[in-house]
Write a protein that holds these residues in place. Structure first.
Motif, PDB file in Angstrom:
ATOM      1  N   VAL B 267      29.216 103.675   6.055  1.00 47.82           N
ATOM      2  CA  VAL B 267      28.470 102.656   6.803  1.00 47.82           C
ATOM      3  C   VAL B 267      27.021 103.085   6.999  1.00 47.82           C
ATOM      4  O   VAL B 267      26.122 102.242   7.049  1.00 47.82           O
ATOM      5  N   ARG B 269      25.267 104.357   4.841  1.00 45.81           N
ATOM      6  CA  ARG B 269      24.553 104.042   3.600  1.00 45.81           C
ATOM      7  C   ARG B 269      24.372 102.541   3.403  1.00 45.81           C
ATOM      8  O   ARG B 269      23.771 102.114   2.430  1.00 45.81           O
ATOM      9  N   TRP B 270      24.918 101.757   4.318  1.00 46.80           N
ATOM     10  CA  TRP B 270      24.894 100.306   4.185  1.00 46.80           C
ATOM     11  C   TRP B 270      23.456  99.801   4.147  1.00 46.80           C
ATOM     12  O   TRP B 270      22.667 100.063   5.046  1.00 46.80           O
ATOM     13  N   ASN B 271      23.129  99.071   3.127  1.00 51.05           N
ATOM     14  CA  ASN B 271      21.777  98.549   3.000  1.00 51.05           C
ATOM     15  C   ASN B 271      21.683  97.063   3.309  1.00 51.05           C
ATOM     16  O   ASN B 271      20.595  96.498   3.275  1.00 51.05           O
TER      17      ASN B 271
END
Lengths: 351, 275
Positions: B267, B269-271
């Protein structure tokens, strides 16, 4: 309170050219660029404020909203919303905010909006009695009594947007992040949504941070505006100040008793519009009195009003000026790829 | 500042509503749902194949009747443990729809779990006719008559569901690291087909590949299919059943913990592209 100190957000973006050869090459060697969507942004917003967050496409507005809502982790800087660090996504924080994205929906596609409302009641732990009061209030304000019992997929865009707003506000959030909430709506629906946002803010004291490309939204709702371009803060202050600083001019709208020569008008100011019955002149703030006196004295004026230039034009001028400044800046934003400052639109992952 | 209830407390309180709404969503397209469930035809294909193969005599102790019982039970197990979370996660991560889940104070994983569980009543309904066919075709003698074993069957099915859900969710979460994790799922599914007892009863391996046979009892795939249905068929006594249940529970717990770790890191790394 929203406090943003030196916020920076970078994305690592895979780049490749179009075509089969590029697709094959990218199988073996991938090229990544770093795009700076938001750079060193500092902003503070006090409770109950309605703030317009403006900027051209790719300015970093949506990225900033996503950071404030806890969806994105900042690359640098510090963000606090209601005393919380958003990216920790603590339940207590999430229960006090909402993020409405005009182009995305949370409504369950195959079910009536009433089911999404019920789902939100449960996940936001809204007591049943409070839920009913809030739902009935919003349903009445937006006029969606019948709409909320039809499957979402069968609703018009306007009906859906109104139900989206209802779903997003049922838990009584203290902070509303609204990203283009009126996009694609007709004029009447835009007005309804604007009024709803204003009433919600006035009744409940909720803080509103609004992005919109419709300047009429901003004019109607936001005494304060924050303007960013290419991830950088360009302006933060009252709307009138923005207009004054970007366009230190006024427009005089003259209703004429009879047609006049254009040359007569040009002698007084820059002619924006001229026809038989109406003329619009643009003059500097300093020469406004003199221009009005000359108009009244020398021309057949039936009526005369003074206005600010349209906000759209003010923004266009401001962004053009900023773009010029950025072009001259060797350390301009946009990252090595020089792409949009906004987060990329599609795709995920970077390996 | 006053602190509200924890995420777990909110999730537990909201779970019945999540299930209710999930069920309503699952039955929104009734015909499609039934057709989709009926596409689980592989056990029936395997039944036809192995039934023919066993015409000449039993294979590793499985005669035609036992094979019929095995694969019809396999169909039921597959129905009762069905999940699709890996597809949902891949889609929502790729299109940015995950953002809407992340904005809610309930873990998206709990939401996915509720949606997948909510389809179970329909799956049970669909399994009932097959169970009747099973009872009619092979009778009761091919099944365990020990009530304790049947209790363990229920537990084994619950754990099997968890193992499948957790492994799917782990692979779905990998879409946060990779562009898409669907291909990883196909790989995992290939291993499942080969090593779970889904394509053929694992006891077929006992005589020819005893090491592999025993090794497979240590992998999660066996517990997704072979173990629950072998329990139904009375192929394990209580002691053995408890032993395998222990291993199954360890897998469920281990995969659950791994999911928590992978999700938490993913999460970050969620873009939120496209959302």
């Amino acid at each position: 309170m929203i406090r943003v100190a030196h916020l920076t957000k970078e994305f690592r973006v895979h780049r490749r050219d179009a075509g089969l050869a590029a697709a094959v090459r990218s199988l073996f060697r991938r090229r990544y660029d770093t795009v700076t969507a938001v750079r060193d942004l500092c902003v503070e917003i006090v409770p109950g404020e309605r703030v317009g967050f403006l900027g051209p496409n790719g300015a970093g507005k949506t990225t900033t909203l996503k950071v404030l809502a806890g969806l994105l982790h900042p690359t640098g800087g510090e963000v606090r919303v209601l005393g919380h660090v958003p990216q920790r996504r603590e339940p207590d924080f999430l229960r006090q905010i909402t993020l409405v994205m005009g182009q995305k929906q949370q409504l369950l596609w195959d079910l009536p909006p009433a089911d999404t409302f019920e789902l939100n009641r449960a996940v936001y732990s809204v007591p049943e009695a409070d839920f009913r009061v809030r739902r009935d209030e919003i349903v009445e304000l937006l006029g969606i009594g019948d709409t909320m019992r039809k499957p979402t997929r069968q609703l018009s865009l306007g009906e859906r947007m109104k139900c989206e707003l209802c779903a997003a506000l049922l838990h009584g959030p203290r902070v509303l992040f609204l990203d283009e909430p009126t996009i694609g709506l007709d004029v009447s629906m835009q007005h309804t949504v604007r009024e709803f946002i204003r009433v919600t803010n006035e009744r409940h004291g909720s803080t509103v941070l609004l992005t919109s490309h419709y300047m009429v939204d901003v004019l109607a709702l936001c005494p304060r505006v924050i303007v960013i371009d290419r991830g950088r803060l360009c302006f933060d202050g009252r709307l009138e100040e923005l207009v004054r600083s970007a366009r230190p001019e006024k427009r005089i709208v003259v209703k004429l008793e009879r047609p006049v020569e254009r040359a007569d008008l040009e002698a007084i100011g820059h002619v924006v519009r001229h026809d038989a019955a109406v003329a619009v002149l643009q003059v500097g703030n300093a020469s406004l009195r003199e221009a009005m006196a000359r108009l009244l004295a020398g021309l057949p004026v039936a009526d005369l009003t003074v206005e600010d230039p349209p906000l759209e034009e003010v923004m266009r001028d401001l962004f053009a000026r900023e773009a010029g400044a950025a072009g001259a800046d060797a350390d301009g934003t946009g990252g090595p790829g020089g792409g949009s400052a906004e987060g990329p639109e599609e795709g995920e992952g970077d390996e | 500042m006053s602190r509200g209830p924890s995420s777990l407390a909110i999730t537990l309180r909201a779970f019945p509503t999540l299930l209710r709404v999930g069920f309503a969503d699952a039955v929104a397209y009734r015909a499609e749902m039934v057709v989709w469930m009926l596409t689980t035809t592989m056990p029936l294909v395997n039944l036809a194949l192995w039934h023919t193969a066993a015409a000449g005599g039993p294979i590793a102790g499985f005669g035609q009747t036992q094979l019929t019982a095995y694969f019809l039970a396999s169909f039921i197990v597959r129905q009762l443990t069905g999940c699709w979370v890996v597809w949902e996660m891949n889609f929502e991560i790729r299109t940015g729809r995950l953002s809407q889940r992340l904005l809610r104070p309930v873990s998206p994983l709990a939401g996915y779990m509720a949606e997948n569980l909510a389809a179970l009543p329909l799956r049970v309904l669909l399994s009932l006719p097959m169970a009747l066919v099973l009872a009619f075709v092979v009778g009761g003698r091919e099944f365990s008559h020990d009530p304790a074993i049947w209790l363990m069957v229920v537990l084994a099915l619950c754990l099997a569901w968890l193992i499948i859900f957790f492994s799917m969710a782990i692979l779905g979460t990998l879409a946060l690291y990779l562009e898409s994790s669907s291909s990883l799922w196909f790989m995992w599914q290939g291993l499942f087909f080969a090593f779970s007892g889904y394509l053929f009863p694992l006891p077929f391996l006992e005589a020819h590949a005893p090491r592999l046979f025993h090794a497979l009892h240590g992998l999660p795939f066996y517990y997704q299919s072979g173990f629950p249905l072998e329990l139904m068929l009375g192929r394990h006594d209580r002691a053995a059943a408890l032993h395998y249940l222990g291993i199954e529970a360890c897998w469920a717990l281990g995969l659950g913990l791994l999911l928590a770790v992978v999700w938490r890191a993913g999460v970050k790394r969620w873009n939120a592209y496209g959302a």
